[in-house]
Design an enzyme around this catalytic site. Structure first.
Site, PDB file in Angstrom:
ATOM      1  CD  GLU A   1      -2.536  -1.565   2.656  1.00 28.11           C
ATOM      2  OE1 GLU A   1      -2.919  -0.129   3.351  1.00 28.11           O
ATOM      3  OE2 GLU A   1      -2.987  -1.912   2.691  1.00 28.11           O
TER       4      GLU A   1
ATOM      5  CB  CYS B   1       2.911   7.623   3.894  1.00 29.79           C
ATOM      6  SG  CYS B   1       2.955   5.803   5.001  1.00 29.79           S
TER       7      CYS B   1
ATOM      8  CB  CYS C   1       6.083  -5.826   8.975  1.00 32.81           C
ATOM      9  SG  CYS C   1       7.180  -5.221  10.035  1.00 32.81           S
TER      10      CYS C   1
ATOM     11  CB  CYS D   1       3.600  -3.861  16.683  1.00 37.02           C
ATOM     12  SG  CYS D   1       5.561  -3.905  16.678  1.00 37.02           S
TER      13      CYS D   1
ATOM     14  CB  CYS E   1       1.221  -2.965  13.220  1.00 38.89           C
ATOM     15  SG  CYS E   1       1.382  -2.289  11.775  1.00 38.89           S
TER      16      CYS E   1
ATOM     17  N   GLY F   1       6.105  -2.559   7.059  1.00 33.05           N
ATOM     18  CA  GLY F   1       7.047  -2.987   6.215  1.00 33.05           C
ATOM     19  C   GLY F   1       7.808  -2.106   7.534  1.00 33.05           C
TER      20      GLY F   1
ATOM     21  CB  SER G   1       8.306   5.449  10.831  1.00 34.30           C
ATOM     22  OG  SER G   1       8.113   5.357  12.001  1.00 34.30           O
TER      23      SER G   1
ATOM     24  CB  SER H   1       7.436   3.257  16.559  1.00 32.11           C
ATOM     25  OG  SER H   1       6.621   3.671  14.648  1.00 32.11           O
TER      26      SER H   1
ATOM     27  CG  ASN I   1      -6.872   3.374  11.480  1.00 24.73           C
ATOM     28  OD1 ASN I   1      -7.952   3.695  11.950  1.00 24.73           O
ATOM     29  ND2 ASN I   1      -6.122   4.072  10.323  1.00 24.73           N
TER      30      ASN I   1
ATOM     31  CB  CYS J   1       0.543   0.936   6.138  1.00 25.74           C
ATOM     32  SG  CYS J   1       0.831   2.744   4.548  1.00 25.74           S
TER      33      CYS J   1
HETATM   34  N1  SAH Z   1       7.700  -0.226  10.998  1.00 24.67           N
HETATM   35  C1  SAH Z   1       7.454   1.714  11.144  1.00 24.67           C
HETATM   36  C2  SAH Z   1       7.289   1.889   9.663  1.00 24.67           C
HETATM   37  C3  SAH Z   1       5.183   1.222   9.419  1.00 24.67           C
HETATM   38  S1  SAH Z   1       4.714   1.512  10.952  1.00 24.67           S
HETATM   39  C4  SAH Z   1       7.199   1.213  12.289  1.00 24.67           C
HETATM   40  O1  SAH Z   1       6.796   0.542  12.980  1.00 24.67           O
HETATM   41  O2  SAH Z   1       8.214   2.305  12.600  1.00 24.67           O
HETATM   42  C5  SAH Z   1       3.926   3.609  10.489  1.00 24.67           C
HETATM   43  C6  SAH Z   1       3.352   3.987  11.799  1.00 24.67           C
HETATM   44  O3  SAH Z   1       2.125   3.315  12.255  1.00 24.67           O
HETATM   45  C7  SAH Z   1       4.501   3.006  13.424  1.00 24.67           C
HETATM   46  O4  SAH Z   1       4.557   4.747  14.450  1.00 24.67           O
HETATM   47  C8  SAH Z   1       3.666   2.287  13.705  1.00 24.67           C
HETATM   48  O5  SAH Z   1       3.517   1.830  15.408  1.00 24.67           O
HETATM   49  C9  SAH Z   1       2.214   3.121  13.500  1.00 24.67           C
HETATM   50  N2  SAH Z   1       0.545   2.323  13.854  1.00 24.67           N
HETATM   51  C10 SAH Z   1       0.407   0.737  12.788  1.00 24.67           C
HETATM   52  N3  SAH Z   1      -0.169   0.445  13.431  1.00 24.67           N
HETATM   53  C11 SAH Z   1      -1.174   2.066  13.667  1.00 24.67           C
HETATM   54  C12 SAH Z   1      -2.490   1.505  14.478  1.00 24.67           C
HETATM   55  N4  SAH Z   1      -3.190   0.591  14.248  1.00 24.67           N
HETATM   56  N5  SAH Z   1      -2.762   2.584  14.400  1.00 24.67           N
HETATM   57  C13 SAH Z   1      -2.129   3.996  14.794  1.00 24.67           C
HETATM   58  N6  SAH Z   1      -0.981   4.014  14.753  1.00 24.67           N
HETATM   59  C14 SAH Z   1      -0.196   2.397  13.781  1.00 24.67           C
HETATM   60 FE1  SF4 Z   2       5.824  -4.040  11.335  1.00 23.72          FE
HETATM   61 FE2  SF4 Z   2       5.963  -0.901  11.837  1.00 23.72          FE
HETATM   62 FE3  SF4 Z   2       3.308  -2.716  11.890  1.00 23.72          FE
HETATM   63 FE4  SF4 Z   2       4.718  -3.207  13.838  1.00 23.72          FE
HETATM   64  S1  SF4 Z   2       3.828  -1.266  13.730  1.00 23.72           S
HETATM   65  S2  SF4 Z   2       4.453  -4.644  12.982  1.00 23.72           S
HETATM   66  S3  SF4 Z   2       7.128  -2.544  13.009  1.00 23.72           S
HETATM   67  S4  SF4 Z   2       5.305  -2.074  10.330  1.00 23.72           S
END
Ligand code: SAH
Ligand code: SF4
Length: 350
Positions: free
Chosen positions: A94, A107, A114, A118, A121, A164, A196, A219, A301, A344
């Site tokens: 995406e 973005c 990934c 997390c 996510c 990712g 990030s 993060s 989100n 994402c």
């Molecule tokens: N992997 C990297 C970059 C991609 S995620 C990282 O984790 O930093 C980009 C951002 O979106 C990160 O800060 C991640 O923690 C946040 N994120 C992921 N899922 C989310 C969600 N459901 N609601 C809000 N932020 C989220």
């Molecule tokens: Fe991967 Fe970033 Fe999502 Fe964590 S928040 S699973 S590091 S994309």
């Protein structure tokens, strides 16, 4: 899968080498490079500055696109555009374009899925599929650069916050940024990029040593190891104290500000206690009065695979007030494009 090289995977020097092999004059490299990255051409027949025979040869040699558009969604206000692409092997990724004031921010994704897992996510919930090549990262930008150009607009900023973990795919991510930086091509300055990371310490160290002008975001999401490890499994390998030590080093080497991301989850990490712990953690990043840390608070989100809820705006404001009282600048981000699942991984995972 198409075995022809993807044209976006080539550096300037790769084109120079190729044209030398083909007994073409050296200036062909610049012509092709400018065609791709200045004129935004993506069809061989557009390269009218080249002789037809060479155009045909390029068309036979390269794949001019590695992305197939599957879905484009536009938010109700029209300011956010989200695309689900398929890569040449069918993997989904995406890319999101946001319009905000004079900014046109993309973005972009660096991996399909990934590996970091997390819990909150959508991309993490998919698991790891594969790394993207540098060209697959670059092409996401060129796709939106073309769309924007149709309206007389340009990409102004790029955040590597799509699907990712960019520091898990370090070389391709930085190679993509270098290609987009190139002064004779796309020429988007390093300061316009933000990477990030979930906090892969060895790569943060390496990134610091490279002394780039690219912005770094981390993060964090929790200010103690127990809570953070329950949300971000990577914290078991790279605990908070070691992460903060690496970031202090980063700031000492680069003198650049670090942004901390914090997805506010109701009653989990939106508490005054977490805010106070976070403020304490970030104190070493305040130097001679100037704060080299900034916190972005983003209400969660909600995703299918995670039961947590978004924090209320009141809790977000209270959290922000505690940080600011301790001298840590902080922004509460509004979720943009929530009506199109702009978080994402939410499209690709569904
Ligand atoms: N992997 C990297 C970059 C991609 S995620 C990282 O984790 O930093 C980009 C951002 O979106 C990160 O800060 C991640 O923690 C946040 N994120 C992921 N899922 C989310 C969600 N459901 N609601 C809000 N932020 C989220
Ligand atoms: Fe991967 Fe970033 Fe999502 Fe964590 S928040 S699973 S590091 S994309």
């Amino acid at each position: 899968m198409n075995q022809q090289p993807l044209i976006y995977d080539y550096n300037y020097s790769d084109f120079e080498r190729l044209f030398e092999e083909w007994d073409e004059p050296a200036y062909r490299a610049r012509q092709v490079w400018q065609g791709i990255y200045t004129n935004l051409w993506n069809q061989p027949e557009q390269f009218t500055s080249l002789p037809r025979t060479l155009r045909d040869k390029l068309a036979g040699y390269f794949d001019f696109s590695g992305l197939t558009t599957q879905t484009i969604l536009r938010s109700n206000d029209g300011e956010t555009l989200k695309t689900l692409f398929r890569l040449r092997d069918g993997q989904p990724i995406e890319t999101v374009r946001m319009r905000y004031m004079r900014r046109r921010t993309l973005c972009i994704s660096t991996q399909a899925g990934c590996a970091m897992g997390c819990t909150f996510c959508a991309t993490g919930q998919m698991g790891f599929r594969r790394h993207l090549s540098s060209g697959e990262i670059v092409e996401q930008v060129m796709f939106f650069a073309r769309l924007l150009a149709e309206q007389g607009e340009k990409v102004t900023n790029i955040v590597v916050m799509g699907m990712g973990e960019p520091f898990h795919n370090y070389d391709s991510t930085l190679a993509a940024i270098d290609r987009l930086n190139h002064p004779e091509g796309f020429n988007l300055g390093s300061r316009r990029f933000t990477i990030s990371t979930v906090g892969l310490i060895p790569m943060i160290r390496r990134f610091a040593q490279e002394k780039r002008q690219v912005n770094l975001a981390v993060s964090l999401h929790a200010a103690d190891d127990e809570l953070r490890a329950s949300m971000l499994p990577v914290n078991r390998k790279y605990p908070i104290n070691e992460l903060m030590a690496a970031l202090v080093e980063y700031v000492e080497i680069t003198h650049r500000r670090v942004t901390f991301e914090w997805a506010l989850i109701r009653d989990i990490n939106d508490t005054p206690e977490q805010a106070r712990k976070l403020a304490a953690l970030l104190q070493p990043l305040k130097k001679s009065g100037a704060a080299l840390a900034h916190v972005n608070l983003i209400p969660l989100n909600p995703t299918r695979g995670f039961s947590g809820q978004a924090a209320t705006l009141d809790r977000a404001r209270a959290f922000k007030a505690i940080l600011e009282e301790k001298g840590i600048p902080c922004t509460v981000r509004i979720r943009r494009g929530i009506d199109i699942q702009a978080g994402c991984g939410q499209l690709a995972g569904s």
